[in-house]
Motif scaffolding. Structure first.
Motif, PDB file in Angstrom:
ATOM      1  N   GLY A  17       0.806  -1.217   0.000  1.00  0.00           N
ATOM      2  CA  GLY A  17       0.000   0.000   0.000  1.00  0.00           C
ATOM      3  C   GLY A  17       0.840   1.268   0.000  1.00  0.00           C
ATOM      4  N   ALA A  18       2.122   1.159   0.314  1.00  0.00           N
ATOM      5  CA  ALA A  18       3.014   2.321   0.346  1.00  0.00           C
ATOM      6  C   ALA A  18       3.530   2.684  -1.042  1.00  0.00           C
ATOM      7  N   GLY A  19       3.478   1.754  -1.983  1.00  0.00           N
ATOM      8  CA  GLY A  19       3.992   2.024  -3.326  1.00  0.00           C
ATOM      9  C   GLY A  19       4.615   0.785  -3.935  1.00  0.00           C
ATOM     10  N   LYS A  20       5.511   0.998  -4.887  1.00  0.00           N
ATOM     11  CA  LYS A  20       6.166  -0.117  -5.583  1.00  0.00           C
ATOM     12  C   LYS A  20       7.232  -0.743  -4.673  1.00  0.00           C
ATOM     13  N   ILE A  21       6.929  -1.913  -4.167  1.00  0.00           N
ATOM     14  CA  ILE A  21       7.810  -2.616  -3.224  1.00  0.00           C
ATOM     15  C   ILE A  21       8.624  -3.655  -3.976  1.00  0.00           C
ATOM     16  N   THR A  22       9.922  -3.666  -3.725  1.00  0.00           N
ATOM     17  CA  THR A  22      10.801  -4.699  -4.267  1.00  0.00           C
ATOM     18  C   THR A  22      11.693  -5.202  -3.139  1.00  0.00           C
ATOM     19  N   VAL A  23      12.182  -6.417  -3.317  1.00  0.00           N
ATOM     20  CA  VAL A  23      13.131  -6.982  -2.358  1.00  0.00           C
ATOM     21  C   VAL A  23      14.355  -7.463  -3.117  1.00  0.00           C
ATOM     22  N   LYS A  24      15.490  -7.368  -2.465  1.00  0.00           N
ATOM     23  CA  LYS A  24      16.733  -7.857  -3.054  1.00  0.00           C
ATOM     24  C   LYS A  24      17.466  -8.681  -2.015  1.00  0.00           C
ATOM     25  N   LYS A  25      17.945  -9.826  -2.476  1.00  0.00           N
ATOM     26  CA  LYS A  25      18.711 -10.692  -1.587  1.00  0.00           C
ATOM     27  C   LYS A  25      20.053 -10.031  -1.297  1.00  0.00           C
ATOM     28  N   MET A  26      20.393  -9.968  -0.022  1.00  0.00           N
ATOM     29  CA  MET A  26      21.626  -9.327   0.420  1.00  0.00           C
ATOM     30  C   MET A  26      22.235 -10.162   1.550  1.00  0.00           C
ATOM     31  N   PHE A  27      23.416 -10.671   1.344  1.00  0.00           N
ATOM     32  CA  PHE A  27      24.152 -11.358   2.398  1.00  0.00           C
ATOM     33  C   PHE A  27      23.337 -12.466   3.059  1.00  0.00           C
ATOM     34  N   GLY A  28      22.544 -13.174   2.287  1.00  0.00           N
ATOM     35  CA  GLY A  28      21.772 -14.285   2.811  1.00  0.00           C
ATOM     36  C   GLY A  28      20.388 -13.903   3.303  1.00  0.00           C
ATOM     37  N   ASP A  29      20.121 -12.618   3.461  1.00  0.00           N
ATOM     38  CA  ASP A  29      18.795 -12.150   3.830  1.00  0.00           C
ATOM     39  C   ASP A  29      18.354 -11.116   2.803  1.00  0.00           C
ATOM     40  N   TYR A  30      17.471 -10.195   3.162  1.00  0.00           N
ATOM     41  CA  TYR A  30      16.852  -9.341   2.160  1.00  0.00           C
ATOM     42  C   TYR A  30      16.803  -7.878   2.575  1.00  0.00           C
ATOM     43  N   GLY A  31      17.013  -7.001   1.585  1.00  0.00           N
ATOM     44  CA  GLY A  31      16.716  -5.588   1.725  1.00  0.00           C
ATOM     45  C   GLY A  31      15.359  -5.366   1.086  1.00  0.00           C
ATOM     46  N   ILE A  32      14.569  -4.456   1.644  1.00  0.00           N
ATOM     47  CA  ILE A  32      13.244  -4.170   1.097  1.00  0.00           C
ATOM     48  C   ILE A  32      13.175  -2.687   0.738  1.00  0.00           C
ATOM     49  N   TYR A  33      12.641  -2.406  -0.457  1.00  0.00           N
ATOM     50  CA  TYR A  33      12.675  -1.073  -1.059  1.00  0.00           C
ATOM     51  C   TYR A  33      11.273  -0.615  -1.438  1.00  0.00           C
ATOM     52  N   CYS A  34      11.073   0.693  -1.420  1.00  0.00           N
ATOM     53  CA  CYS A  34       9.858   1.315  -1.945  1.00  0.00           C
ATOM     54  C   CYS A  34      10.295   2.384  -2.933  1.00  0.00           C
ATOM     55  N   TYR A  35       9.907   2.221  -4.184  1.00  0.00           N
ATOM     56  CA  TYR A  35      10.340   3.122  -5.258  1.00  0.00           C
ATOM     57  C   TYR A  35      11.864   3.306  -5.245  1.00  0.00           C
ATOM     58  N   GLY A  36      12.585   2.244  -5.007  1.00  0.00           N
ATOM     59  CA  GLY A  36      14.045   2.275  -5.052  1.00  0.00           C
ATOM     60  C   GLY A  36      14.735   2.747  -3.788  1.00  0.00           C
ATOM     61  N   ILE A  37      13.985   3.129  -2.767  1.00  0.00           N
ATOM     62  CA  ILE A  37      14.569   3.573  -1.500  1.00  0.00           C
ATOM     63  C   ILE A  37      14.556   2.397  -0.528  1.00  0.00           C
ATOM     64  N   ILE A  38      15.730   2.014  -0.045  1.00  0.00           N
ATOM     65  CA  ILE A  38      15.767   0.921   0.932  1.00  0.00           C
ATOM     66  C   ILE A  38      15.265   1.459   2.270  1.00  0.00           C
ATOM     67  N   PHE A  39      14.232   0.811   2.789  1.00  0.00           N
ATOM     68  CA  PHE A  39      13.644   1.277   4.039  1.00  0.00           C
ATOM     69  C   PHE A  39      13.736   0.246   5.150  1.00  0.00           C
ATOM     70  N   GLY A  40      14.134  -0.966   4.822  1.00  0.00           N
ATOM     71  CA  GLY A  40      14.188  -1.971   5.863  1.00  0.00           C
ATOM     72  C   GLY A  40      14.930  -3.218   5.443  1.00  0.00           C
ATOM     73  N   LEU A  41      14.987  -4.138   6.389  1.00  0.00           N
ATOM     74  CA  LEU A  41      15.641  -5.422   6.178  1.00  0.00           C
ATOM     75  C   LEU A  41      14.730  -6.533   6.677  1.00  0.00           C
ATOM     76  N   ILE A  42      14.834  -7.666   6.032  1.00  0.00           N
ATOM     77  CA  ILE A  42      14.151  -8.873   6.486  1.00  0.00           C
ATOM     78  C   ILE A  42      15.253  -9.882   6.763  1.00  0.00           C
ATOM     79  N   CYS A  43      15.447 -10.170   8.029  1.00  0.00           N
ATOM     80  CA  CYS A  43      16.526 -11.062   8.460  1.00  0.00           C
ATOM     81  C   CYS A  43      15.965 -12.105   9.417  1.00  0.00           C
ATOM     82  N   ASP A  44      16.288 -13.352   9.170  1.00  0.00           N
ATOM     83  CA  ASP A  44      15.843 -14.453  10.026  1.00  0.00           C
ATOM     84  C   ASP A  44      14.334 -14.417  10.287  1.00  0.00           C
ATOM     85  N   ASN A  45      13.570 -14.155   9.225  1.00  0.00           N
ATOM     86  CA  ASN A  45      12.105 -14.092   9.303  1.00  0.00           C
ATOM     87  C   ASN A  45      11.614 -13.041  10.292  1.00  0.00           C
ATOM     88  N   ARG A  46      12.325 -11.926  10.335  1.00  0.00           N
ATOM     89  CA  ARG A  46      11.924 -10.774  11.143  1.00  0.00           C
ATOM     90  C   ARG A  46      12.048  -9.533  10.272  1.00  0.00           C
TER      91      ARG A  46
END
Length: 106
Positions: A17-46
């Motif tokens: 709902g915030a916009g175009k969300i993408t995720v990229k695998k980084m160092f075994g976990d994930y960075g999460i982006y909105c319109y190309g801005i990294i706003f968070g991380l998903i690590c160990d299912n958190r």
């Protein structure tokens, strides 16, 4: 322990709902982006959100944790089932974050 791809997709869907969300695998976990801005991380299912003043004012509970050993503290977002709440957190966070710099060509 790396994040489960189903969990990663669930978080991306919840934030959509915030916009175009993408995720990229980084160092075994994930960075999460909105319109190309990294706003968070998903690590160990958190889910972790970059700290901003605007997000802090909206958080229902403020818990700071590093997403991985040696990292700076991020907001730990335990309540991931409220799509509207997450989308608003993402919107206000991204308003305070700088645009991601384009990669330089080699």
């Amino acid at each position: 322990m790396a994040s489960n791809t189903d969990f990663v997709q669930y978080i991306a869907d919840q934030c959509a709902g915030a916009g175009k969300i993408t995720v990229k695998k980084m160092f075994g976990d994930y960075g999460i982006y909105c319109y190309g801005i990294i706003f968070g991380l998903i690590c160990d299912n958190r889910f972790y959100l970059k700290p901003t003043d605007a997000a802090r004012s909206l958080l229902r509970s403020v818990e700071m944790r590093p997403p991985y050993d040696g990292a700076k503290d991020y907001f730990f977002i335990e309540e991931v089932d409220d799509r509207d709440y997450l989308s608003e957190l993402i919107r206000v966070t991204c308003e305070e974050l700088p645009m991601t710099k384009p990669k330089r060509e080699k």
